[in-house]
Enzyme design. Structure first.
Site, PDB file in Angstrom:
ATOM      1  N   GLU A 111      -0.748   4.628 -45.588  1.00  0.00           N
ATOM      2  CA  GLU A 111       0.613   5.316 -45.405  1.00  0.00           C
ATOM      3  C   GLU A 111       0.989   6.204 -46.534  1.00  0.00           C
ATOM      4  OE1 GLU A 111       3.382   2.289 -44.247  1.00  0.00           O
ATOM      5  OE2 GLU A 111       2.679   2.052 -42.260  1.00  0.00           O
ATOM      6  N   HIS A 236      13.186   8.855 -42.286  1.00  0.00           N
ATOM      7  CA  HIS A 236      11.826   8.785 -42.013  1.00  0.00           C
ATOM      8  C   HIS A 236      11.463   9.962 -41.490  1.00  0.00           C
ATOM      9  CE1 HIS A 236       7.866   7.605 -40.358  1.00  0.00           C
ATOM     10  NE2 HIS A 236       8.093   6.607 -40.726  1.00  0.00           N
ATOM     11  N   ARG A 283       7.910   9.717 -48.870  1.00  0.00           N
ATOM     12  CA  ARG A 283       8.761  10.200 -47.278  1.00  0.00           C
ATOM     13  C   ARG A 283       9.835  10.949 -47.744  1.00  0.00           C
ATOM     14  NH1 ARG A 283       9.598   4.368 -44.637  1.00  0.00           N
ATOM     15  NH2 ARG A 283       7.378   4.328 -43.925  1.00  0.00           N
ATOM     16  N   HIS A 344      16.372   5.845 -41.763  1.00  0.00           N
ATOM     17  CA  HIS A 344      15.138   4.949 -41.569  1.00  0.00           C
ATOM     18  C   HIS A 344      15.720   3.519 -42.222  1.00  0.00           C
ATOM     19  CE1 HIS A 344      11.611   2.973 -40.267  1.00  0.00           C
ATOM     20  NE2 HIS A 344      10.975   3.041 -41.514  1.00  0.00           N
ATOM     21  N   ARG A 379      12.010   4.165 -51.215  1.00  0.00           N
ATOM     22  CA  ARG A 379      11.162   2.865 -50.828  1.00  0.00           C
ATOM     23  C   ARG A 379       9.891   3.495 -50.355  1.00  0.00           C
ATOM     24  NH1 ARG A 379       9.495   0.112 -45.918  1.00  0.00           N
ATOM     25  NH2 ARG A 379      10.885   1.942 -44.775  1.00  0.00           N
TER      26      ARG A 379
HETATM   27  P1  FAD Z   1      16.661  -7.422 -39.728  1.00  0.00           P
HETATM   28  O1  FAD Z   1      15.322  -7.499 -39.410  1.00  0.00           O
HETATM   29  O2  FAD Z   1      17.332  -5.989 -39.517  1.00  0.00           O
HETATM   30  O3  FAD Z   1      17.446  -8.543 -39.482  1.00  0.00           O
HETATM   31  C1  FAD Z   1      18.922  -8.568 -39.477  1.00  0.00           C
HETATM   32  C2  FAD Z   1      19.622  -9.790 -38.722  1.00  0.00           C
HETATM   33  O4  FAD Z   1      20.946  -9.746 -39.055  1.00  0.00           O
HETATM   34  C3  FAD Z   1      19.544  -9.714 -37.340  1.00  0.00           C
HETATM   35  O5  FAD Z   1      19.358 -11.130 -36.884  1.00  0.00           O
HETATM   36  C4  FAD Z   1      20.845  -9.491 -36.976  1.00  0.00           C
HETATM   37  O6  FAD Z   1      21.507 -10.046 -35.739  1.00  0.00           O
HETATM   38  C5  FAD Z   1      21.943 -10.191 -38.182  1.00  0.00           C
HETATM   39  N1  FAD Z   1      23.055  -9.660 -38.290  1.00  0.00           N
HETATM   40  C6  FAD Z   1      23.374  -8.306 -38.771  1.00  0.00           C
HETATM   41  N2  FAD Z   1      24.741  -8.306 -38.819  1.00  0.00           N
HETATM   42  C7  FAD Z   1      25.190  -9.538 -38.406  1.00  0.00           C
HETATM   43  C8  FAD Z   1      26.656 -10.093 -38.442  1.00  0.00           C
HETATM   44  N3  FAD Z   1      27.804  -9.328 -38.618  1.00  0.00           N
HETATM   45  N4  FAD Z   1      26.777 -11.450 -37.963  1.00  0.00           N
HETATM   46  C9  FAD Z   1      25.575 -12.343 -37.373  1.00  0.00           C
HETATM   47  N5  FAD Z   1      24.467 -11.853 -37.757  1.00  0.00           N
HETATM   48  C10 FAD Z   1      24.383 -10.468 -38.188  1.00  0.00           C
HETATM   49  N6  FAD Z   1       9.107  -2.137 -42.963  1.00  0.00           N
HETATM   50  C11 FAD Z   1       8.078  -2.248 -43.274  1.00  0.00           C
HETATM   51  O7  FAD Z   1       7.666  -2.900 -44.320  1.00  0.00           O
HETATM   52  N7  FAD Z   1       6.881  -2.000 -42.688  1.00  0.00           N
HETATM   53  C12 FAD Z   1       6.877  -1.379 -41.212  1.00  0.00           C
HETATM   54  O8  FAD Z   1       6.136  -0.877 -40.506  1.00  0.00           O
HETATM   55  C13 FAD Z   1       8.472  -0.936 -41.053  1.00  0.00           C
HETATM   56  N8  FAD Z   1       8.627  -0.332 -39.851  1.00  0.00           N
HETATM   57  C14 FAD Z   1       9.950  -0.062 -39.376  1.00  0.00           C
HETATM   58  C15 FAD Z   1      10.116   0.648 -38.160  1.00  0.00           C
HETATM   59  C16 FAD Z   1      11.279   0.660 -37.790  1.00  0.00           C
HETATM   60  C17 FAD Z   1      11.480   1.369 -36.354  1.00  0.00           C
HETATM   61  C18 FAD Z   1      12.369   0.395 -38.630  1.00  0.00           C
HETATM   62  C19 FAD Z   1      13.789   0.612 -37.956  1.00  0.00           C
HETATM   63  C20 FAD Z   1      12.292  -0.479 -39.810  1.00  0.00           C
HETATM   64  C21 FAD Z   1      10.876  -0.654 -40.171  1.00  0.00           C
HETATM   65  N9  FAD Z   1      10.781  -1.124 -41.221  1.00  0.00           N
HETATM   66  C22 FAD Z   1       9.523  -1.462 -41.887  1.00  0.00           C
HETATM   67  C23 FAD Z   1      11.775  -1.690 -42.066  1.00  0.00           C
HETATM   68  C24 FAD Z   1      11.841  -2.968 -41.971  1.00  0.00           C
HETATM   69  O9  FAD Z   1      11.783  -3.583 -40.450  1.00  0.00           O
HETATM   70  C25 FAD Z   1      13.248  -3.779 -42.376  1.00  0.00           C
HETATM   71  O10 FAD Z   1      13.635  -3.298 -43.574  1.00  0.00           O
HETATM   72  C26 FAD Z   1      13.102  -5.388 -42.271  1.00  0.00           C
HETATM   73  O11 FAD Z   1      12.657  -5.844 -40.881  1.00  0.00           O
HETATM   74  C27 FAD Z   1      14.621  -5.759 -42.539  1.00  0.00           C
HETATM   75  O12 FAD Z   1      14.518  -7.283 -42.321  1.00  0.00           O
HETATM   76  P2  FAD Z   1      15.612  -7.998 -42.548  1.00  0.00           P
HETATM   77  O13 FAD Z   1      15.194  -9.626 -42.257  1.00  0.00           O
HETATM   78  O14 FAD Z   1      16.553  -7.840 -43.905  1.00  0.00           O
HETATM   79  O15 FAD Z   1      16.761  -7.670 -41.515  1.00  0.00           O
HETATM   80  C1  SIN Z   2       6.130   3.197 -40.395  1.00  0.00           C
HETATM   81  O1  SIN Z   2       5.521   2.651 -39.506  1.00  0.00           O
HETATM   82  O2  SIN Z   2       6.052   4.442 -40.419  1.00  0.00           O
HETATM   83  C2  SIN Z   2       7.523   2.406 -40.984  1.00  0.00           C
HETATM   84  C3  SIN Z   2       6.804   2.003 -42.166  1.00  0.00           C
HETATM   85  C4  SIN Z   2       7.920   1.598 -42.967  1.00  0.00           C
HETATM   86  O3  SIN Z   2       9.185   1.853 -42.635  1.00  0.00           O
HETATM   87  O4  SIN Z   2       7.807   0.849 -44.127  1.00  0.00           O
END
Ligand code: FAD
Ligand code: SIN
Length: 526
Positions: A111, A236, A283, A344, A379
């Site tokens: 990537e 993104h 990015r 993103h 990032r």
């Molecule tokens: P999340 O997985 O967002 O979980 C948040 C949690 O908090 C959820 O359970 C939600 O319900 C809960 N929550 C929020 N507010 C409240 C509230 N007020 N009360 C109770 N619960 C609450 N990163 C990579 O490293 N590789 C990738 O390939 C990648 N692809 C991505 C593709 C997309 C489309 C997106 C949007 C992001 C991508 N990212 C990627 C980024 C990555 O997915 C996220 O940064 C990561 O998953 C965040 O995880 P987290 O556990 O911090 O939060």
């Molecule tokens: C992607 O698959 O392009 C997202 C990867 C990332 O957000 O780290």
């Protein structure tokens, strides 16, 4: 009131990683807004970065992370996370995540910003496989209670103790709205971890799910914790341009595997005018280049084209994206994909130390809601899931190590609804949501100016009065809680952007185009 050993807000990669470690020794309650798989984790496509190739080194990964982060990263954090990445991948394999493999080794994709192939993945839907494995392990653990449909409103601190008023910032848990019954309950615990994800929905166009409204960041801020680098919002480069499907990401791995960005008007591959690394530049650079082409040529979108690669190869690498696009009438093996940049990832957040501790006693945080020093001003792709696994684990281990110092929570006051009534006009919430997201996109987007930031700050001030007045008078709903947090997040982003008098990484201000010699965090103190 319910009482637990440890309370975790969020059931994504960060929250569940912490829960699984803690469950070895204590009882854990995990609360989630909406469904348990409703966060960004489930949507992640590209994969997870880790040094697993013989020709690659930790130093390379550290270097790439710091280059993408424009020097704002904390090197200690970067080193720790990068060096613990292979172990995090091994833990996921042990949980049953079926990473793609080739001839007995994990398949590594590439990537933007990575000097080597180092992204482990499950086709083009890595997050869904990770979320499924973590949820299964959590369901199987007798020490973990998973409670979906709970919207946390605010942290419980010393101010909410029942026996006496105490100004202490010691965190004892949360007040949460049960989305089914409409009742607000106090959940207390010896230690609390925020793992609530990002604030992407503060922007009109975002790849993030509906619940990414900065709730954890706003809750921590209101309770007295510092937040850092909120101006560093990642866009993104390649979100599908489609008038109906507004937030479908086209993974960066498409460019990693040969996809080219083309100006649909001139038919030219344009990244050569912007950066030597072409489509695989970090990015911020690719997103700004697309933004510039769109503005210069008056376009609605640019093209991402991988149709020059064999059809079998494209379908094999991107089966989910291929199918989804086919359903929308686009055959990516033959045609270019129309794409635009979209918000993103939230690089800033609640300031944490290397053990996941926030400023407030008893409060930890992990994942996208934090600023840990890993990402700096931008990032590096696929470093965020990694951060969730490493910091979820760190926070949990720190809690276990200090367990004896965490007192049993005191009795706290119940949620007070005596002075509120049923909301009279839901339209106020919708109107304000839309307004915030529009002006944030137009004034605080990829390219900023002092005037635009001032305009955004002015609007936020007006909206604060209206939203606080509404919040003070009417019974809470998830929409209202999110609106309040969205506005708070917007305020923190704009205030941070106004405080940075330079352009660095994701923060690009036409009035301050230079990059200062010394990199400084934007730390806001409540
Ligand atoms: P999340 O997985 O967002 O979980 C948040 C949690 O908090 C959820 O359970 C939600 O319900 C809960 N929550 C929020 N507010 C409240 C509230 N007020 N009360 C109770 N619960 C609450 N990163 C990579 O490293 N590789 C990738 O390939 C990648 N692809 C991505 C593709 C997309 C489309 C997106 C949007 C992001 C991508 N990212 C990627 C980024 C990555 O997915 C996220 O940064 C990561 O998953 C965040 O995880 P987290 O556990 O911090 O939060
Ligand atoms: C992607 O698959 O392009 C997202 C990867 C990332 O957000 O780290």
């Amino acid at each position: 009131m319910t009482q637990h050993d440890v309370l975790i807000v969020g059931s994504g990669a960060a929250g569940l990683t912490a829960a699984l470690v803690l469950a070895e020794r204590c009882k854990v309650l995990v609360l989630a807004k909406g469904a348990l798989d409703g966060g960004s984790t489930n949507w992640a496509q590209g994969g997870i970065a880790a040094v697993l190739d013989e020709g690659d080194t930790f130093e390379n990964h550290i270097h790439d992370t710091m280059i993408a982060g424009a020097g704002l990263n904390r090197r200690e954090t970067v080193e720790f996370v990068v060096e613990h990445a292979p172990e995090a991948i091994r833990r996921l394999i042990a949980l049953g995540v079926p990473f793609n493999a080739e001839q007995g080794s994990l398949h590594l994709t590439r990537e933007g910003g990575h000097s080597h192939r180092r992204i482990v993945h499950v086709d083009d839907a890595t997050g869904a496989a990770v979320q499924k494995a973590l949820l299964k392990a959590a369901h199987d653990s007798p020490n973990i209670t998973l409670l979906p449909g709970q919207t946390c409103i605010d942290l419980i601190t010393g101010r909410h103790e029942a026996a006496r008023y105490c100004g202490s910032g010691r965190v004892w848990g949360v007040y949460a709205l049960d989305e089914a019954t409409g009742k607000v309950e106090a959940h207390t615990a010896r230690a609390t971890i925020l793992a609530t994800g990002g604030a992407g929905r503060v922007y009109q166009f975002s790849t993030a799910p509906r619940g990414a409204t900065g709730d954890g960041i706003a809750m921590a801020w209101r309770a007295g914790a510092r937040v850092s680098n909120m101006e560093m919002m990642q866009f993104h480069p390649t979100c599908l341009y489609n008038l109906e499907v507004k937030n479908f990401l086209i993974t960066e791995a498409v460019r990693g595997e040969g996809g080219r960005l083309i100006n649909p008007r001139s038919g030219k591959r344009f990244m050569e005018f912007y950066d030597d690394r072409l489509e695989l530049a970090p990015r911020d650079i690719v997103a700004r280049a697309i933004d510039s082409e769109i503005k210069k040529f008056g376009l609605d979108f640019v093209h991402l084209d991988i149709s020059h690669m064999p059809a079998e190869f494209v379908r094999g690498h991107f089966p989910n994206i291929y199918e989804r696009l086919l359903g929308l009438g686009i055959d990516m093996t033959r045609q270019p994909i129309p794409v635009v940049p979209a918000q993103h990832y939230t690089c800033g957040g609640v300031l944490i130390d290397i053990d996941g501790r926030t400023d407030l006693p008893g409060l930890y945080a992990a994942g996208e809601c934090t600023e840990s020093g890993l990402h700096g001003a931008n990032r590096l792709a696929s470093n965020s899931l990694l951060e969730c696994f490493v910091f979820g684990d760190l926070a949990a281990r720190d809690i276990l190590a200090r367990w004896d110092s965490f007192e049993t929570p005191p009795a706290v006051r119940p949620w007070d609804e005596s002075r509120v009534t049923e909301a009279d006009e839901e339209v106020v919430i919708k109107q304000n949501w839309t307004e915030i997201r529009r002006f944030m996109w137009n004034y605080v987007g990829i390219v900023r100016t002092n005037k635009r930031l001032e305009r955004a700050a002015h609007r936020i001030k007006l909206l604060f009065d209206e939203v606080n007045d509404y919040y003070g008078h009417f019974r809470v709903s998830t929409d209202l809680i999110e609106l309040r947090n969205l506005l708070q997040s917007a305020e923190l982003i704009v205030r941070s952007a106004q405080a940075r008098h330079e352009s660095r990484g994701l923060h690009y201000n036409l009035d301050y185009p230079q990059t200062d010699a010394v990199a400084r965090d934007t730390i806001l103190v409540p």
